[in-house]
Design a protein around this motif. Structure first.
Motif, mmCIF file in Angstrom:
data_model
loop_
_atom_site.group_PDB
_atom_site.id
_atom_site.type_symbol
_atom_site.label_atom_id
_atom_site.label_comp_id
_atom_site.label_asym_id
_atom_site.label_seq_id
_atom_site.Cartn_x
_atom_site.Cartn_y
_atom_site.Cartn_z
ATOM 1 N N VAL A 109 0.841 -1.199 0.000
ATOM 2 C CA VAL A 109 0.000 0.000 0.000
ATOM 3 C C VAL A 109 0.876 1.249 0.000
ATOM 4 C CG1 VAL A 109 -1.657 1.350 1.341
ATOM 5 C CG2 VAL A 109 -1.967 -1.113 1.097
ATOM 6 N N TYR A 110 1.937 1.235 0.821
ATOM 7 C CA TYR A 110 2.860 2.370 0.846
ATOM 8 C C TYR A 110 3.517 2.561 -0.522
ATOM 9 C CZ TYR A 110 2.558 1.987 5.963
ATOM 10 O OH TYR A 110 2.117 1.940 7.253
ATOM 11 N N ALA A 111 3.932 1.455 -1.134
ATOM 12 C CA ALA A 111 4.578 1.545 -2.449
ATOM 13 C C ALA A 111 3.619 2.084 -3.498
ATOM 14 C CB ALA A 111 5.098 0.169 -2.864
ATOM 15 N N ARG B 214 6.953 8.552 3.817
ATOM 16 C CA ARG B 214 8.278 7.958 3.951
ATOM 17 C C ARG B 214 8.620 7.630 5.412
ATOM 18 N NH1 ARG B 214 10.911 7.930 -0.763
ATOM 19 N NH2 ARG B 214 12.936 7.602 0.230
ATOM 20 N N PRO B 215 8.300 8.491 6.396
ATOM 21 C CA PRO B 215 8.507 8.086 7.789
ATOM 22 C C PRO B 215 7.696 6.852 8.183
ATOM 23 C CG PRO B 215 8.262 10.461 7.644
ATOM 24 C CD PRO B 215 7.922 9.919 6.299
ATOM 25 N N GLN C 206 15.791 10.198 -7.038
ATOM 26 C CA GLN C 206 17.033 10.048 -6.299
ATOM 27 C C GLN C 206 17.261 8.591 -5.889
ATOM 28 O OE1 GLN C 206 18.993 13.037 -6.014
ATOM 29 N NE2 GLN C 206 17.378 13.370 -7.519
ATOM 30 N N PRO C 207 18.488 8.235 -5.471
ATOM 31 C CA PRO C 207 18.773 6.846 -5.089
ATOM 32 C C PRO C 207 17.856 6.298 -3.996
ATOM 33 C CG PRO C 207 20.813 8.086 -5.349
ATOM 34 C CD PRO C 207 19.710 9.071 -5.470
ATOM 35 N N ASP C 208 17.367 7.159 -3.088
ATOM 36 C CA ASP C 208 16.502 6.674 -2.019
ATOM 37 C C ASP C 208 15.037 6.581 -2.435
ATOM 38 O OD1 ASP C 208 15.888 9.334 -2.235
ATOM 39 O OD2 ASP C 208 16.081 9.795 -0.102
ATOM 40 N N GLY C 209 14.752 6.840 -3.725
ATOM 41 C CA GLY C 209 13.386 6.751 -4.228
ATOM 42 C C GLY C 209 12.627 8.052 -4.215
ATOM 43 N N SER C 210 13.137 9.064 -3.531
ATOM 44 C CA SER C 210 12.477 10.370 -3.510
ATOM 45 C C SER C 210 12.740 11.095 -4.830
ATOM 46 C CB SER C 210 12.987 11.201 -2.333
ATOM 47 O OG SER C 210 14.365 11.471 -2.482
ATOM 48 N N GLN C 211 11.984 12.170 -5.041
ATOM 49 C CA GLN C 211 12.137 12.939 -6.274
ATOM 50 C C GLN C 211 12.632 14.347 -5.957
ATOM 51 O OE1 GLN C 211 8.441 12.726 -8.525
ATOM 52 N NE2 GLN C 211 9.278 11.037 -9.704
ATOM 53 N N ALA D 290 4.082 5.550 -5.648
ATOM 54 C CA ALA D 290 3.992 5.622 -7.108
ATOM 55 C C ALA D 290 2.931 6.636 -7.535
ATOM 56 C CB ALA D 290 3.680 4.244 -7.679
ATOM 57 N N SER D 291 1.801 6.653 -6.805
ATOM 58 C CA SER D 291 0.725 7.595 -7.129
ATOM 59 C C SER D 291 1.162 9.034 -6.898
ATOM 60 C CB SER D 291 -0.512 7.273 -6.288
ATOM 61 O OG SER D 291 -1.565 8.167 -6.576
ATOM 62 N N VAL D 292 1.893 9.271 -5.797
ATOM 63 C CA VAL D 292 2.406 10.619 -5.511
ATOM 64 C C VAL D 292 3.364 11.060 -6.614
ATOM 65 C CG1 VAL D 292 3.907 11.945 -3.965
ATOM 66 C CG2 VAL D 292 2.076 10.534 -3.020
ATOM 67 N N ASN D 293 4.235 10.147 -7.033
ATOM 68 C CA ASN D 293 5.189 10.482 -8.095
ATOM 69 C C ASN D 293 4.472 10.810 -9.403
ATOM 70 O OD1 ASN D 293 7.273 10.026 -6.319
ATOM 71 N ND2 ASN D 293 7.751 7.992 -7.076
ATOM 72 N N GLU D 294 3.442 10.025 -9.743
ATOM 73 C CA GLU D 294 2.692 10.278 -10.979
ATOM 74 C C GLU D 294 1.931 11.600 -10.904
ATOM 75 O OE1 GLU D 294 0.171 6.949 -11.647
ATOM 76 O OE2 GLU D 294 1.814 5.541 -12.038
#
Length: 457
Positions: A149-151, A285-286, A246-251, A155-159
């Motif tokens: 669900v978090y993943a 993320r937290p 970014q490497p940690d998955g953030s944008q 993905a939805s936030v990134n889109e």
């Protein structure tokens, strides 16, 4: 005759006013339309003519009723509402998932420890040992479901962020193009009200996506900058926003203007873009880090305690969980273990001993350090995470409700100045119609006087 000249100027002014009224009435339902009105000015007598009252009337300008201060209030309210509304669906979904008994880790932990308590009555019972393994597998599934669900939310936030950046770039380009048109048309002394209305609508839409600061320029254009000062629109030039993972998955969001590129602080842009960034940074993320830590601590402590005991054959207990945060199948998996390999005994020579089982049951009361929570017990960690999410969600909901009220008040204030009032326009229509008819009557009287003068001659 001067009477005819004065009356002709009056009819021309009345006709211009009637045209303006008709334009207002025609656009009474047009979103963002600012009403217009004529500004009339008397024409002074010509020099050397002391007996003249004046030379008629002139339409000095067509005025657009717009208040820059109220516009700024409207745009700031749009930014605040956009920032809070962007995160609202994510809060709602996460609250429903984490509070649901079918996916709650607290419920899963309770069932797992209930199975351990049940087997303490008969440590050698194979069905009861199988139930422990079954509940451990169910608990691992709950952890993995929550992580998925978090993943999905990430993905939805990134889109949504990518779509928001595209909209921002499109609106910024439109505003820059309108700046160029307005500057060109204004220099040719043509009414720019329609272009100004369209630009204000575009700015209002842009403000909902990212908080902007608007400054008027002498040539009629408007310059837009972000909250932190980076240029977004300058004259006919617009910036371009983009993002990179970014490497940690953030944008990371960047702004390119002219030959310069700026890295934007994700928590300082406002609007929907800022709301998405804040939810990801402060909540999502937290939460991912906290649940991952909780799952790892659970696996390590349960496996460690089982290894300290002995199974039914007198061998050291086998691990029950396998934790791997990078696993494609799920970060918490059930190990390949038989019920007889569970190290419940504290004595290698006594298979029916439950000393280590009791120590395993006590693991739930051990203190663990969870990111964002600090030191808590394993049994309380998830409930505290859920409680913190509920508090954050309620704060967001209350703030959004306030922002909706502020936006409604700003719209009402804007309408009091700029929107079309049918009753007022109806009165204007009658008044300017009378003005036109009265001036035509003056022309008729002047013609009669002229005819009488000719008859006398």
């Amino acid at each position: 005759m001067r009477m005819v000249h004065n009356a002709l100027s009056g009819t021309a002014a009345a006709q211009a006013a009637l045209n303006t009224v008709s334009q207002n009435i025609a656009n009474v339902m047009t979103p963002g339309y600012s009403r217009q009105g004529v500004v009339l000015a008397t024409l002074v007598p010509n020099a050397g003519d002391p007996h003249s009252a004046g030379s008629g009337v002139d339409v000095a300008a067509i005025r657009r009723f717009s208040d820059d201060y109220k516009n700024l209030q409207l745009w700031q309210a749009a930014a605040s509402r956009g920032e809070l509304s962007a995160a609202r669906p994510y809060y709602t979904q996460l609250e429903q998932v984490m509070g649901n008994s079918g996916s709650s880790l607290s419920v899963g932990l309770d069932k797992f420890y209930a199975a351990l308590n049940a087997v303490s009555a008969d440590v050698g019972s194979s069905p009861l040992r199988d139930q422990v393994i079954s509940e451990a597998g169910a608990l691992a599934q709950r952890v993995n479901h929550l992580n998925r669900v978090y993943a999905t939310q990430q993905a939805s936030v990134n889109e949504q962020r990518a779509a928001t950046l595209t909209q921002i770039n499109s609106l910024s380009g439109n505003i820059a193009a309108l700046n160029a048109k307005i500057a060109a048309v204004q220099s040719s002394e043509v009414n720019t009200s329609g272009l100004l209305d369209e630009r204000d609508r575009q700015i209002d839409q842009l403000a909902a996506l990212v908080d902007v600061r608007v400054m008027s320029q002498p040539d009629g254009s408007k310059s837009l900058t972000l909250r932190s000062g980076q240029p977004l629109v300058m004259g006919d030039t617009a910036a371009t926003l983009g993002s990179s993972t970014q490497p940690d998955g953030s944008q990371r969001v960047t702004l390119a203007f002219a030959q310069e590129t700026f890295v934007l602080a994700n928590d300082n842009v406002g609007g929907q873009l800022g709301g998405l960034n804040h939810y990801e940074r402060a909540v999502l993320r937290p939460m991912v880090a906290a649940v991952s830590t909780l799952a790892q601590e659970l696996a390590d402590r349960v496996n460690g305690q089982l290894a300290a005991g002995f199974d039914m054959a007198g061998n050291p207990g086998a691990p029950l969980f396998v934790f791997d945060a990078a696993s494609a199948d799920g970060m918490l998996q059930l190990a390949a273990i038989q019920s007889s390999q569970l190290g419940f005994s504290g004595d290698a020579t006594a298979a029916g001993d439950s000393q280590n089982l009791l120590a395993l049951i006590a693991v739930k009361d051990q203190q663990v350090v969870i990111p964002g929570l600090g030191s808590v017990t394993l049994s309380d960690a998830y409930s505290q995470l859920t409680g913190r999410l509920a508090i954050d969600s309620q704060q967001n909901k209350a703030a959004l409700s306030t922002a909706e009220v502020v936006r409604a008040e700003a719209e009402s204030s804007w309408k009091s100045t700029s929107s079309v009032n049918n009753d007022e326009e109806a009165v204007n229509l009658i008044e300017f119609q009378k003005m036109y008819q009265a001036n035509m009557k003056v022309i008729a009287v002047a013609n009669e006087l002229f005819d009488s003068t000719l008859a006398m001659l």
